[in-house]
Design a protein around this motif. Structure first.
Motif, short mmCIF file in Angstrom:
data_model
loop_
_atom_site.label_atom_id
_atom_site.label_comp_id
_atom_site.label_asym_id
_atom_site.label_seq_id
_atom_site.Cartn_x
_atom_site.Cartn_y
_atom_site.Cartn_z
N HIS A 1 3.32 8.35 -3.81
CA HIS A 1 1.88 8.42 -4.07
C HIS A 1 1.09 7.48 -3.16
CE1 HIS A 1 2.34 10.24 -8.39
NE2 HIS A 1 2.86 10.99 -7.44
N LEU A 2 1.64 6.31 -2.88
CA LEU A 2 0.97 5.39 -1.96
C LEU A 2 0.84 6.01 -0.57
CD1 LEU A 2 2.45 1.83 -2.73
CD2 LEU A 2 0.11 2.60 -3.09
N LEU A 3 1.93 6.59 -0.07
CA LEU A 3 1.91 7.19 1.26
C LEU A 3 0.99 8.42 1.29
CD1 LEU A 3 5.68 6.81 2.17
CD2 LEU A 3 3.76 5.73 3.33
N ALA B 1 -1.39 4.91 2.57
CA ALA B 1 -0.87 3.55 2.75
C ALA B 1 0.01 3.47 3.99
CB ALA B 1 -0.07 3.13 1.51
N GLU B 2 0.01 2.32 4.66
CA GLU B 2 0.85 2.13 5.84
C GLU B 2 2.31 1.98 5.42
OE1 GLU B 2 -0.47 -1.12 8.18
OE2 GLU B 2 -2.42 -0.22 8.65
N LYS C 1 6.98 -0.64 2.60
CA LYS C 1 8.29 -1.29 2.79
C LYS C 1 8.30 -2.66 2.13
CE LYS C 1 10.65 -3.75 6.53
NZ LYS C 1 10.03 -5.04 6.22
N ASP C 2 7.25 -3.45 2.38
CA ASP C 2 7.19 -4.80 1.82
C ASP C 2 7.05 -4.77 0.30
OD1 ASP C 2 7.39 -5.83 4.35
OD2 ASP C 2 5.24 -6.13 4.62
N LEU C 3 6.27 -3.84 -0.21
CA LEU C 3 6.10 -3.73 -1.66
C LEU C 3 7.40 -3.35 -2.36
CD1 LEU C 3 2.64 -1.91 -1.78
CD2 LEU C 3 3.10 -4.24 -2.56
N LEU C 4 8.18 -2.48 -1.71
CA LEU C 4 9.44 -2.04 -2.29
C LEU C 4 10.55 -3.08 -2.12
CD1 LEU C 4 9.49 1.69 -1.14
CD2 LEU C 4 9.12 0.86 -3.46
N GLY C 5 10.36 -4.01 -1.18
CA GLY C 5 11.39 -5.01 -0.93
C GLY C 5 12.53 -4.49 -0.08
N HIS C 6 12.25 -3.46 0.75
CA HIS C 6 13.27 -2.94 1.66
C HIS C 6 13.46 -3.90 2.83
CE1 HIS C 6 12.65 1.51 0.29
NE2 HIS C 6 13.48 0.85 -0.49
N THR D 1 8.49 9.47 3.71
CA THR D 1 7.52 10.14 4.58
C THR D 1 7.73 11.65 4.56
OG1 THR D 1 8.92 9.90 6.55
CG2 THR D 1 7.34 8.14 6.09
N HIS D 2 8.96 12.09 4.23
CA HIS D 2 9.22 13.53 4.15
C HIS D 2 8.41 14.15 3.02
CE1 HIS D 2 12.45 13.52 7.10
NE2 HIS D 2 12.92 12.43 6.53
N ASN D 3 8.32 13.43 1.91
CA ASN D 3 7.53 13.93 0.79
C ASN D 3 6.05 13.95 1.12
OD1 ASN D 3 9.72 14.34 -0.95
ND2 ASN D 3 9.74 12.20 -1.54
#
Length: 293
Positions: free
Chosen positions: A248-250, A254-255, A260-265, A275-277
């Motif tokens: 939903h963010l993407l 959202a960048e 990535k930072d929010l998810l902690g990847h 990004t595919h979704n």
């Protein structure tokens, strides 16, 4: 040497107990295979032919390629450790290739159904209702993992800045902002929680009906219970809400680096699957808006 390696994973790499157990089981399985097929060898002097034979046996047992690749990764880490320690002179996994896998796109709840769940669902007007709502809102609004939610302390919440400090994989900390609406849900839950605990103080934010620390199966049951009411997707787990958060963010622009930072990847590769979704959404917009579509 295995025990030294496992201690290295625990104290230096700071891997979780679950991850360390997986490594231990992988090494034990290979060790058993070597003992049964070539007893003149052991784990430390195994060659690539033995390891390849073990992998072939796993494939013939119809173990999923993804699971086999994880085992290969465990072996690579182990033999690289032995190489650094000077225990072996050559890495037997250097010639081992990972198996090809079909990458599945993460399932997520569409925005309409998610809004229906959070805006129209009738939660009980008691502790359990407040807790269940908080579990759903927290997973969807912050994208935190199941274990991160279970281990979240009340002291990790900063209402002044509206941020949550999360301890993620490998003990990496990250700070996630939360909305005014989530703040209200948290405070409503805390009122009910204080009534329930009656002075008994558990540091964890999410607790059971008896005031004890929460556990994974309870969170699974809560998520599945409510997703069953509002979505028809096959998978209905806490991780699906994490996927939903990212997608939903993407979709809203959202960048990728921010997500990535929010998810902690640790790398963009893990985040790029979402990004595919969002690409499907872009294609839909293109088909509706472009004059030559």
């Amino acid at each position: 040497m295995q025990e030294t390696f496992l201690k290295y994973l625990e104290y230096e790499k700071r891997y979780s107990k679950h991850t360390i157990l997986s490594y231990k089981l992988d090494l034990s399985q290979l060790s058993s295979y070597i003992k049964n097929t070539s007893p003149e060898f052991d784990l430390e002097n195994a060659n690539h032919l033995l390891i390849r034979g073990w992998i072939v046996s796993l494939v013939e047992s119809e173990i999923q390629p993804k699971s086999i690749n994880r085992k290969i990764a465990s072996l690579r880490s182990y033999y690289k450790f032995l190489l650094r320690q000077g225990t072996i002179q050559k890495d037997p996994t250097s010639k081992i290739k990972i198996l090809k896998t079909r990458r599945k796109l993460p399932q997520f709840v569409n925005e309409k159904d998610m809004n229906l769940l959070l805006d129209n669902c009738e939660f009980n007007n008691d502790f359990e209702g407040a807790r269940d709502r908080l579990v759903l809102e927290m997973l969807y609004s912050t994208g935190i993992r199941l274990t991160e939610l279970i281990n979240l302390k009340g002291s990790n919440l900063n209402f002044h800045n509206r941020t949550i400090k999360v301890l993620g994989k490998r003990n990496k900390e990250r700070v996630i902002p939360f909305s005014v609406s989530l703040e209200k849900v948290i405070k409503q839950y805390q009122v009910e929680r204080n009534k329930l605990t009656n002075g008994y103080e558990n540091q964890n934010l999410i607790v059971t009906g008896s005031g004890e620390s929460c556990y994974p199966m309870l969170i699974y049951r809560i998520v599945k219970k409510y997703l069953n009411l509002f979505t028809t997707i096959d998978k209905r787990s806490p991780h699906v809400l994490r996927h939903t958060f990212a997608t939903h963010l993407l979709n809203k622009g959202a960048e990728l680096n921010a997500v990535k930072d929010l998810l902690g990847h640790s790398s963009l590769a893990a985040t790029q699957v979402y990004t595919h979704n969002s690409l499907d959404k872009l294609k839909s917009v293109f088909d509706q808006a472009h004059p030559k579509a």
